[in-house]
Write an enzyme that holds these catalytic residues in place. Sequence first.
Site, PDB file in Angstrom:
ATOM      1  N   CYS A 116     -37.492 -50.456 -44.858  1.00 46.89           N
ATOM      2  CA  CYS A 116     -36.495 -49.178 -44.455  1.00 46.89           C
ATOM      3  C   CYS A 116     -34.978 -49.693 -44.389  1.00 46.89           C
ATOM      4  O   CYS A 116     -34.068 -48.932 -44.130  1.00 46.89           O
ATOM      5  CB  CYS A 116     -36.907 -48.649 -43.194  1.00 46.89           C
ATOM      6  SG  CYS A 116     -38.532 -47.884 -43.441  1.00 46.89           S
ATOM      7  N   HIS A 256     -31.759 -44.616 -39.783  1.00 45.61           N
ATOM      8  CA  HIS A 256     -33.115 -44.446 -40.719  1.00 45.61           C
ATOM      9  C   HIS A 256     -33.854 -43.217 -39.957  1.00 45.61           C
ATOM     10  O   HIS A 256     -33.993 -43.262 -38.753  1.00 45.61           O
ATOM     11  CB  HIS A 256     -33.807 -45.791 -40.685  1.00 45.61           C
ATOM     12  CG  HIS A 256     -35.278 -45.536 -41.142  1.00 45.61           C
ATOM     13  ND1 HIS A 256     -35.201 -45.260 -42.467  1.00 45.61           N
ATOM     14  CD2 HIS A 256     -36.265 -46.205 -40.746  1.00 45.61           C
ATOM     15  CE1 HIS A 256     -36.719 -45.196 -42.664  1.00 45.61           C
ATOM     16  NE2 HIS A 256     -37.248 -45.726 -41.589  1.00 45.61           N
ATOM     17  N   ASN A 286     -40.294 -39.988 -43.431  1.00 42.10           N
ATOM     18  CA  ASN A 286     -39.640 -41.238 -43.617  1.00 42.10           C
ATOM     19  C   ASN A 286     -39.947 -41.489 -45.272  1.00 42.10           C
ATOM     20  O   ASN A 286     -41.108 -41.739 -45.709  1.00 42.10           O
ATOM     21  CB  ASN A 286     -40.379 -42.213 -42.669  1.00 42.10           C
ATOM     22  CG  ASN A 286     -39.912 -43.470 -43.002  1.00 42.10           C
ATOM     23  OD1 ASN A 286     -39.207 -43.936 -43.716  1.00 42.10           O
ATOM     24  ND2 ASN A 286     -40.294 -44.532 -42.071  1.00 42.10           N
TER      25      ASN A 286
END
Length: 331
Positions: A116, A256, A286
Site C-alpha cells: 500500500c 491510503h 482498499n
Amino acid sequence: MARCKSAKITGVAGYVPPRLLTNADLEKMVDTTNEWIMDRVGIRQRHLADKGVAASDLAVEAVKKLQCKHPFDLQSVDLIVVGTVTPDMMYPSTACLVQHKLGAKGAWGFDLSAACSAFLYSLQTGAQLIATGAHKRVLVVGADIMSSIIDYTDRATCILFGDGAGAVLLEPSDDDTGLIDFIHEVDGSGGCFLYMPGGGSLHPATVETVEQRMHYVHQDGQQVFKFAVRKQTELCQKLLERNGLKGSDIDAFIPHQANLRIINATADRLGLRPENVIVNIDRYGNTTAGTIPLAMNTAVEEGKLKKGSLVLLASVGAGFTIGATLLRWAF
Ligand SMILES: CC(C)(COP(=O)(O)OP(=O)(O)OC[C@H]1O[C@@H](n2cnc3c(N)ncnc32)[C@H](O)[C@@H]1OP(=O)(O)O)[C@@H](O)C(=O)NCCC(=O)NCCS
C-alpha cells in the site's frame, strides 16, 4: 544538463473497472452484514475487474484518462514506474507491458513492490530522477487487482479490498509548487501480519499451496490496524515538524484508504481539519497501490485542490512499509 530543484505533479487520473461488489453482495457470500462493514471499515462498495483483465489494463486506462485531462506526448515519457502487488505475471514487469500497450517507445520502466506504500515510494523514485535532471517526464502509476489474491470465503479480508488504478505525470518544477519533503520507513518485523505466502521462490505453486490457500492475502487485522494508526501519525508528525508546520496548516490530507477508522484516528491525532481529509474508501475499498492517486483524483474532482494547496500524503502497507510526503499542489 539543467538541474531542477523539484518535481511537480502536473496531472492525475484514476480508473476503476465498472463491475460492483456491494456489501449486500458480500452478505450473500460470507457471514457479514452491511452494518458491520460500514461501522468497522466504512466501505459501501468496491469495483472488481472481470476475468482476463490484468493490472496493466487498469494502469493503461488510468494513463489514457490522464492524457485526456492533461494532454502530453507519450513519446516524451522517460520513465514509467508501476506500483503493484498484483503484477500481470512475475515477469516481464507490468511497467514493460504498460509501456508496450501505450506505445511509449522512449520510456524505460520497472515495477515497485511496497504494497500500500507503493505509490508513495514510486512517486519519490520518479521525483528523484527529475530532481537530478536525468528525466523530464515520469509516469507514476499505482494499479492493483486485489480480487485476484483475495479469498472470498474469508470474511475478515474479502470485505476490505477492491480493484483500481491511478496515475500521475511528474515534470520539473521551476516555481514553489511540487514535492517538498518525504519520510519513508520499513519495519520488516511486521511482515508476518500481512502477507501472501504462496507463489514466490519460498513456496512455488503446487497442489498443496493451492489446497492450503497460500495464494491469498493473510492478515492479522488488529496488528495492522494498531501499527497503521501509530506509525502513520508518527511519520506525518515528524514531517510536519521538520518543515515548521502544524496539522491545521494542511489544506488536503490524502491518506491510503484502508479503513475509515484508521484515516480518522490519524487525522484526529494530527489536528487536521475534518473537511481537509480526503476520503473515498466508501466507493472503492482498499485498492492497495491505487488508493492514493485515486483519492488525489477525488480531491481534484471535488474542488479540494488548487494551485498552491499544501498537501500531505500518507501510507502504511504490508512489510510493514510506511510513507509520508509533503507537497504544494501545482495546478
Ligand atoms: C480487519 C478489520 C476491519 C477487523 O476489524 P476489528 O475491529 O479489528 O475486528 P476483529 O478482527 O477484532 O474482529 C472482531 C470480530 O468481528 C468478526 N469479524 C471479522 N470480519 C467480519 C466481518 N466481515 N463481518 C462480521 N464480523 C466480522 C471477527 O471474527 C471477530 O469475531 P469474534 O469476536 O467472535 O472473534 C480491522 O482490524 C482492520 O481494518 N485492520 C487493518 C486492515 C488493513 O488496513 N489492511 C490493509 C493494510 S494496508
